[in-house]
Design a protein around this motif. Sequence first.
Motif, PDB file in Angstrom:
ATOM      1  N   GLU A  63     -22.815 -49.704 -24.440  1.00 46.06           N
ATOM      2  CA  GLU A  63     -23.026 -48.526 -23.593  1.00 46.06           C
ATOM      3  C   GLU A  63     -21.714 -48.109 -22.929  1.00 46.06           C
ATOM      4  OE1 GLU A  63     -26.642 -48.175 -21.119  1.00 46.06           O
ATOM      5  OE2 GLU A  63     -27.170 -50.148 -21.955  1.00 46.06           O
ATOM      6  N   ALA A  64     -20.957 -49.087 -22.451  1.00 51.69           N
ATOM      7  CA  ALA A  64     -19.654 -48.793 -21.840  1.00 51.69           C
ATOM      8  C   ALA A  64     -18.704 -48.188 -22.870  1.00 51.69           C
ATOM      9  CB  ALA A  64     -19.065 -50.063 -21.236  1.00 51.69           C
ATOM     10  N   CYS A  65     -18.779 -48.668 -24.105  1.00 52.77           N
ATOM     11  CA  CYS A  65     -17.947 -48.126 -25.178  1.00 52.77           C
ATOM     12  C   CYS A  65     -18.250 -46.645 -25.398  1.00 52.77           C
ATOM     13  CB  CYS A  65     -18.164 -48.923 -26.465  1.00 52.77           C
ATOM     14  SG  CYS A  65     -17.269 -48.253 -27.884  1.00 52.77           S
ATOM     15  N   LEU A  66     -19.525 -46.276 -25.384  1.00 53.89           N
ATOM     16  CA  LEU A  66     -19.909 -44.875 -25.571  1.00 53.89           C
ATOM     17  C   LEU A  66     -19.261 -43.986 -24.510  1.00 53.89           C
ATOM     18  CD1 LEU A  66     -23.665 -45.382 -26.443  1.00 53.89           C
ATOM     19  CD2 LEU A  66     -21.906 -44.497 -27.987  1.00 53.89           C
ATOM     20  N   LYS A  67     -19.299 -44.436 -23.262  1.00 57.75           N
ATOM     21  CA  LYS A  67     -18.691 -43.647 -22.181  1.00 57.75           C
ATOM     22  C   LYS A  67     -17.175 -43.637 -22.302  1.00 57.75           C
ATOM     23  CE  LYS A  67     -22.557 -43.854 -19.068  1.00 57.75           C
ATOM     24  NZ  LYS A  67     -23.119 -44.256 -17.808  1.00 57.75           N
ATOM     25  N   ASP A  68     -16.622 -44.746 -22.784  1.00 59.48           N
ATOM     26  CA  ASP A  68     -15.170 -44.841 -22.955  1.00 59.48           C
ATOM     27  C   ASP A  68     -14.660 -43.865 -24.024  1.00 59.48           C
ATOM     28  OD1 ASP A  68     -12.516 -46.100 -22.644  1.00 59.48           O
ATOM     29  OD2 ASP A  68     -12.925 -46.936 -24.642  1.00 59.48           O
ATOM     30  N   ILE A  69     -15.379 -43.765 -25.130  1.00 62.63           N
ATOM     31  CA  ILE A  69     -14.932 -42.888 -26.220  1.00 62.63           C
ATOM     32  C   ILE A  69     -15.385 -41.442 -26.027  1.00 62.63           C
ATOM     33  CG2 ILE A  69     -14.802 -44.791 -27.876  1.00 62.63           C
ATOM     34  CD1 ILE A  69     -17.426 -43.701 -29.145  1.00 62.63           C
ATOM     35  N   GLY A  70     -16.291 -41.223 -25.097  1.00 64.45           N
ATOM     36  CA  GLY A  70     -16.841 -39.896 -24.861  1.00 64.45           C
ATOM     37  C   GLY A  70     -15.821 -38.787 -24.705  1.00 64.45           C
ATOM     38  N   PRO A  71     -14.788 -38.986 -23.869  1.00 61.37           N
ATOM     39  CA  PRO A  71     -13.811 -37.907 -23.692  1.00 61.37           C
ATOM     40  C   PRO A  71     -13.113 -37.478 -24.988  1.00 61.37           C
ATOM     41  CG  PRO A  71     -13.611 -39.494 -21.915  1.00 61.37           C
ATOM     42  CD  PRO A  71     -14.572 -40.090 -22.927  1.00 61.37           C
ATOM     43  N   GLU A  72     -12.988 -38.391 -25.932  1.00 64.76           N
ATOM     44  CA  GLU A  72     -12.341 -38.030 -27.199  1.00 64.76           C
ATOM     45  C   GLU A  72     -13.340 -37.499 -28.234  1.00 64.76           C
ATOM     46  OE1 GLU A  72      -8.925 -40.919 -28.201  1.00 64.76           O
ATOM     47  OE2 GLU A  72     -10.219 -42.013 -26.789  1.00 64.76           O
ATOM     48  N   ILE A  73     -14.590 -37.900 -28.103  1.00 62.65           N
ATOM     49  CA  ILE A  73     -15.616 -37.499 -29.081  1.00 62.65           C
ATOM     50  C   ILE A  73     -16.298 -36.195 -28.682  1.00 62.65           C
ATOM     51  CG2 ILE A  73     -17.810 -38.172 -30.162  1.00 62.65           C
ATOM     52  CD1 ILE A  73     -15.415 -39.831 -31.142  1.00 62.65           C
ATOM     53  N   THR A  74     -16.649 -36.032 -27.417  1.00 62.74           N
ATOM     54  CA  THR A  74     -17.453 -34.872 -27.022  1.00 62.74           C
ATOM     55  C   THR A  74     -16.823 -33.509 -27.347  1.00 62.74           C
ATOM     56  OG1 THR A  74     -16.736 -35.083 -24.711  1.00 62.74           O
ATOM     57  CG2 THR A  74     -18.862 -36.063 -25.296  1.00 62.74           C
ATOM     58  N   PRO A  75     -15.506 -33.357 -27.295  1.00 62.02           N
ATOM     59  CA  PRO A  75     -14.962 -32.046 -27.687  1.00 62.02           C
ATOM     60  C   PRO A  75     -15.235 -31.700 -29.156  1.00 62.02           C
ATOM     61  CG  PRO A  75     -13.323 -33.284 -26.437  1.00 62.02           C
ATOM     62  CD  PRO A  75     -14.456 -34.232 -26.748  1.00 62.02           C
ATOM     63  N   GLN A  76     -15.588 -32.689 -29.938  1.00 63.85           N
ATOM     64  CA  GLN A  76     -15.828 -32.475 -31.367  1.00 63.85           C
ATOM     65  C   GLN A  76     -17.319 -32.323 -31.702  1.00 63.85           C
ATOM     66  OE1 GLN A  76     -13.076 -34.940 -33.880  1.00 63.85           O
ATOM     67  NE2 GLN A  76     -12.758 -36.007 -31.921  1.00 63.85           N
ATOM     68  N   LEU A  77     -18.178 -32.425 -30.686  1.00 65.39           N
ATOM     69  CA  LEU A  77     -19.617 -32.413 -30.945  1.00 65.39           C
ATOM     70  C   LEU A  77     -20.165 -31.045 -31.325  1.00 65.39           C
ATOM     71  CD1 LEU A  77     -20.898 -34.954 -28.275  1.00 65.39           C
ATOM     72  CD2 LEU A  77     -20.454 -35.328 -30.723  1.00 65.39           C
TER      73      LEU A  77
END
Length: 185
Positions: A23-37
């Motif tokens: 779960e922490a990993c998801l939040k950690d990678i979120g800033p790099e992944i969400t712009p691509q969603l």
Amino acid sequence: MSLNFNELIEYAKAFSGLTPELEACLKDIGPEITPQLQAVTDSFYDQLATIPETAKYLEGRVATLKIAHLRWMTGLFSSNIDADFARSMYQVGDIHVKVSLPVEFMAGAMTLINNELTRIVIDTFGHNGEKCAKALQAIASVTGLALMIMQQSYQKSTLAEELEKFLSISGMSRTLFANLAKAYK
């Protein structure tokens, strides 16, 4: 009968392997992944448009569906995966029953989404094998968890609809049905 969403989320986490670390990993990678969603959402609906069986469910609704889809995907990387998340996923399953969406569409859709997310994770973190592997595991776990809850809801909502049809056709009261069900346990 009331559903305990705290119990449901713990049950789904156990099956999906979604640990606090993931779960922490998801939040950690979120800033790099969400712009691509947005691109994932666009690709997802483009792919659905090529499947003749999905066309009637999309007609005239794609713009609205894209908004909800993007909000859900963004939440995978920013929300707490808790009872509220379980309640939300449960409602999605219930809505899919109400629009008569075939159950296999949910599993197929999750596969399409995971394929796109896998590509993004490899492109983004492929240079760091450990981070890439953990990100892929976290995404597989959270999407598996979401699918499991949606399918459980789908199954219960379908059974509830079938019971309503039976009671309507047979003229049997809900109380009589409940008493008969108790007698045959």
